[in-house]
Scaffold this motif. Structure first.
Motif, PDB file in Angstrom:
ATOM      1  N   ALA A  97       0.815  -1.209   0.000  1.00  0.00           N
ATOM      2  CA  ALA A  97       0.000   0.000   0.000  1.00  0.00           C
ATOM      3  C   ALA A  97       0.857   1.270   0.000  1.00  0.00           C
ATOM      4  CB  ALA A  97      -0.915   0.000   1.224  1.00  0.00           C
ATOM      5  N   LYS A  98       0.255   2.351  -0.441  1.00  0.00           N
ATOM      6  CA  LYS A  98       0.899   3.657  -0.357  1.00  0.00           C
ATOM      7  C   LYS A  98       1.270   3.907   1.106  1.00  0.00           C
ATOM      8  CE  LYS A  98       0.220   8.529  -1.289  1.00  0.00           C
ATOM      9  NZ  LYS A  98      -0.675   9.549  -1.823  1.00  0.00           N
ATOM     10  N   GLY A  99       2.499   4.334   1.321  1.00  0.00           N
ATOM     11  CA  GLY A  99       2.965   4.591   2.681  1.00  0.00           C
ATOM     12  C   GLY A  99       3.603   3.391   3.356  1.00  0.00           C
ATOM     13  N   ALA A 100       3.672   2.247   2.666  1.00  0.00           N
ATOM     14  CA  ALA A 100       4.316   1.058   3.244  1.00  0.00           C
ATOM     15  C   ALA A 100       5.808   1.320   3.428  1.00  0.00           C
ATOM     16  CB  ALA A 100       4.105  -0.150   2.339  1.00  0.00           C
ATOM     17  N   LYS A 101       6.388   0.623   4.377  1.00  0.00           N
ATOM     18  CA  LYS A 101       7.826   0.721   4.651  1.00  0.00           C
ATOM     19  C   LYS A 101       8.454  -0.653   4.476  1.00  0.00           C
ATOM     20  CE  LYS A 101       7.480   4.989   6.153  1.00  0.00           C
ATOM     21  NZ  LYS A 101       7.676   6.047   5.251  1.00  0.00           N
ATOM     22  N   ARG A 102       9.589  -0.680   3.781  1.00  0.00           N
ATOM     23  CA  ARG A 102      10.312  -1.945   3.661  1.00  0.00           C
ATOM     24  C   ARG A 102      10.893  -2.294   5.013  1.00  0.00           C
ATOM     25  NH1 ARG A 102      14.938  -4.413   3.143  1.00  0.00           N
ATOM     26  NH2 ARG A 102      16.138  -2.507   3.394  1.00  0.00           N
ATOM     27  N   ILE A 103      10.853  -3.574   5.360  1.00  0.00           N
ATOM     28  CA  ILE A 103      11.418  -4.015   6.639  1.00  0.00           C
ATOM     29  C   ILE A 103      12.563  -4.981   6.367  1.00  0.00           C
ATOM     30  CG2 ILE A 103       9.400  -3.580   8.071  1.00  0.00           C
ATOM     31  CD1 ILE A 103       8.543  -6.453   7.728  1.00  0.00           C
ATOM     32  N   GLU A 104      13.536  -4.918   7.244  1.00  0.00           N
ATOM     33  CA  GLU A 104      14.700  -5.799   7.141  1.00  0.00           C
ATOM     34  C   GLU A 104      14.277  -7.236   7.419  1.00  0.00           C
ATOM     35  OE1 GLU A 104      17.863  -5.038   6.231  1.00  0.00           O
ATOM     36  OE2 GLU A 104      17.228  -2.960   5.914  1.00  0.00           O
ATOM     37  N   THR A 105      14.957  -8.162   6.783  1.00  0.00           N
ATOM     38  CA  THR A 105      14.711  -9.575   7.028  1.00  0.00           C
ATOM     39  C   THR A 105      16.002 -10.230   7.468  1.00  0.00           C
ATOM     40  OG1 THR A 105      15.131 -10.135   4.706  1.00  0.00           O
ATOM     41  CG2 THR A 105      12.843  -9.673   5.323  1.00  0.00           C
ATOM     42  N   LYS A 106      15.870 -11.340   8.171  1.00  0.00           N
ATOM     43  CA  LYS A 106      17.026 -12.108   8.636  1.00  0.00           C
ATOM     44  C   LYS A 106      16.820 -13.552   8.241  1.00  0.00           C
ATOM     45  CE  LYS A 106      17.453  -9.276  12.772  1.00  0.00           C
ATOM     46  NZ  LYS A 106      17.333  -9.273  14.215  1.00  0.00           N
ATOM     47  N   GLY A 107      17.882 -14.308   8.241  1.00  0.00           N
ATOM     48  CA  GLY A 107      17.769 -15.731   7.968  1.00  0.00           C
ATOM     49  C   GLY A 107      18.583 -16.142   6.761  1.00  0.00           C
ATOM     50  N   THR A 108      18.533 -17.424   6.468  1.00  0.00           N
ATOM     51  CA  THR A 108      19.335 -17.967   5.383  1.00  0.00           C
ATOM     52  C   THR A 108      18.697 -17.746   4.017  1.00  0.00           C
ATOM     53  OG1 THR A 108      18.300 -20.122   5.691  1.00  0.00           O
ATOM     54  CG2 THR A 108      20.386 -19.737   6.833  1.00  0.00           C
ATOM     55  N   PHE A 109      17.375 -17.576   3.971  1.00  0.00           N
ATOM     56  CA  PHE A 109      16.699 -17.319   2.696  1.00  0.00           C
ATOM     57  C   PHE A 109      16.568 -15.813   2.526  1.00  0.00           C
ATOM     58  CE2 PHE A 109      13.186 -16.737  -0.215  1.00  0.00           C
ATOM     59  CZ  PHE A 109      13.471 -17.672  -1.197  1.00  0.00           C
ATOM     60  N   ASP A 110      17.249 -15.268   1.533  1.00  0.00           N
ATOM     61  CA  ASP A 110      17.237 -13.809   1.381  1.00  0.00           C
ATOM     62  C   ASP A 110      16.696 -13.330   0.033  1.00  0.00           C
ATOM     63  OD1 ASP A 110      19.324 -14.548  -0.252  1.00  0.00           O
ATOM     64  OD2 ASP A 110      20.746 -13.090   0.558  1.00  0.00           O
ATOM     65  N   ASN A 111      16.101 -14.223  -0.726  1.00  0.00           N
ATOM     66  CA  ASN A 111      15.577 -13.829  -2.031  1.00  0.00           C
ATOM     67  C   ASN A 111      14.135 -13.353  -1.879  1.00  0.00           C
ATOM     68  OD1 ASN A 111      15.388 -13.332  -4.710  1.00  0.00           O
ATOM     69  ND2 ASN A 111      15.641 -15.450  -5.366  1.00  0.00           N
ATOM     70  N   LEU A 112      13.994 -12.285  -1.089  1.00  0.00           N
ATOM     71  CA  LEU A 112      12.664 -11.759  -0.803  1.00  0.00           C
ATOM     72  C   LEU A 112      12.742 -10.290  -0.439  1.00  0.00           C
ATOM     73  CD1 LEU A 112      12.575 -11.496   2.544  1.00  0.00           C
ATOM     74  CD2 LEU A 112      12.222 -13.931   2.360  1.00  0.00           C
ATOM     75  N   LEU A 113      11.580  -9.672  -0.492  1.00  0.00           N
ATOM     76  CA  LEU A 113      11.396  -8.316   0.014  1.00  0.00           C
ATOM     77  C   LEU A 113      10.192  -8.356   0.942  1.00  0.00           C
ATOM     78  CD1 LEU A 113      11.800  -6.194  -3.257  1.00  0.00           C
ATOM     79  CD2 LEU A 113      13.330  -6.150  -1.284  1.00  0.00           C
ATOM     80  N   ALA A 114      10.263  -7.600   2.032  1.00  0.00           N
ATOM     81  CA  ALA A 114       9.160  -7.560   2.992  1.00  0.00           C
ATOM     82  C   ALA A 114       8.828  -6.106   3.313  1.00  0.00           C
ATOM     83  CB  ALA A 114       9.533  -8.318   4.261  1.00  0.00           C
ATOM     84  N   PHE A 115       7.514  -5.851   3.497  1.00  0.00           N
ATOM     85  CA  PHE A 115       7.029  -4.507   3.751  1.00  0.00           C
ATOM     86  C   PHE A 115       5.953  -4.561   4.819  1.00  0.00           C
ATOM     87  CE2 PHE A 115       8.445  -4.841  -0.574  1.00  0.00           C
ATOM     88  CZ  PHE A 115       9.137  -3.672  -0.815  1.00  0.00           C
ATOM     89  N   VAL A 116       5.841  -3.475   5.589  1.00  0.00           N
ATOM     90  CA  VAL A 116       4.709  -3.327   6.498  1.00  0.00           C
ATOM     91  C   VAL A 116       3.863  -2.178   5.966  1.00  0.00           C
ATOM     92  CG1 VAL A 116       5.961  -1.851   8.150  1.00  0.00           C
ATOM     93  CG2 VAL A 116       3.948  -3.132   8.894  1.00  0.00           C
ATOM     94  N   ASN A 117       2.590  -2.478   5.740  1.00  0.00           N
ATOM     95  CA  ASN A 117       1.634  -1.489   5.237  1.00  0.00           C
ATOM     96  C   ASN A 117       1.153  -0.589   6.378  1.00  0.00           C
ATOM     97  OD1 ASN A 117       1.493  -2.152   2.472  1.00  0.00           O
ATOM     98  ND2 ASN A 117       0.142  -3.880   2.897  1.00  0.00           N
ATOM     99  N   PRO A 118       0.576   0.554   6.053  1.00  0.00           N
ATOM    100  CA  PRO A 118       0.042   1.443   7.091  1.00  0.00           C
ATOM    101  C   PRO A 118      -0.984   0.765   8.008  1.00  0.00           C
ATOM    102  CG  PRO A 118       0.197   2.639   5.037  1.00  0.00           C
ATOM    103  CD  PRO A 118       0.512   1.202   4.725  1.00  0.00           C
ATOM    104  N   ASP A 119      -1.704  -0.254   7.505  1.00  0.00           N
ATOM    105  CA  ASP A 119      -2.674  -0.962   8.349  1.00  0.00           C
ATOM    106  C   ASP A 119      -2.018  -2.052   9.198  1.00  0.00           C
ATOM    107  OD1 ASP A 119      -2.157  -3.058   6.592  1.00  0.00           O
ATOM    108  OD2 ASP A 119      -4.233  -3.256   5.901  1.00  0.00           O
TER     109      ASP A 119
END
Length: 157
Positions: A94-116
């Protein structure tokens, strides 16, 4: 740059245009570019060509990729691989989402937290075999299966 000036909004504005083949290999390359830019502080990632006619020739006379291929003679259109990649991200993030850091052995991803407060994870399995990964978000764990050579999007509310 982002570390030195974190208050500045950085935008990646010109997707590398490719070669007009609109193939799966270039879609994978685009994913790698997206991860690189977004993990390094870009607040937006923009694709250069929304639609080109069949053959992929731009107004500059050389072949490029596009999200949509238009066949003017047949009066049809076709969504290309990169269209679906962009949809994976733009549909759930969503508009206003922020990317969040991830940890672990699998790193082929992107993660975001939406305003909700919902969390969106887009992951790619580049291997030729199914793969199961476990996402740990706050006090919850979610196991997801990734199909071979695929992208998967998960939304956790």
């Amino acid at each position: 740059m982002y570390q030195k000036y974190p208050e500045l909004k950085l935008y990646q504005t010109e997707q590398e245009c490719g070669d007009g083949k609109n193939n799966w290999e270039h879609c994978n390359y685009t994913w790698d570019l997206m991860k690189q830019y977004l993990k390094n502080g870009a607040a937006a990632y923009l694709y250069w060509n929304i639609a080109l006619e069949k053959g992929g020739y731009s107004r500059w006379g050389w072949q490029q990729n596009s999200l949509v291929t238009v066949d003017a003679q047949e009066k049809t259109y076709h969504f290309n691989h990169e269209y679906y990649l962009m949809k994976h991200l733009s549909h759930f993030i969503a508009k206003g989402a922020k990317r969040i850091e991830t940890k672990g052995t699998f790193d082929n991803l992107l993660a975001f937290v939406n305003p909700d407060r919902s969390v969106v994870v887009v992951a790619q399995n580049k291997t030729g075999e199914s793969q199961t990964i476990t996402l740990h978000i706050e006090n919850r764990s979610t196991e997801i299966s990734l199909l071979p050579d695929s992208f998967s999007t998960v939304m956790i509310k």
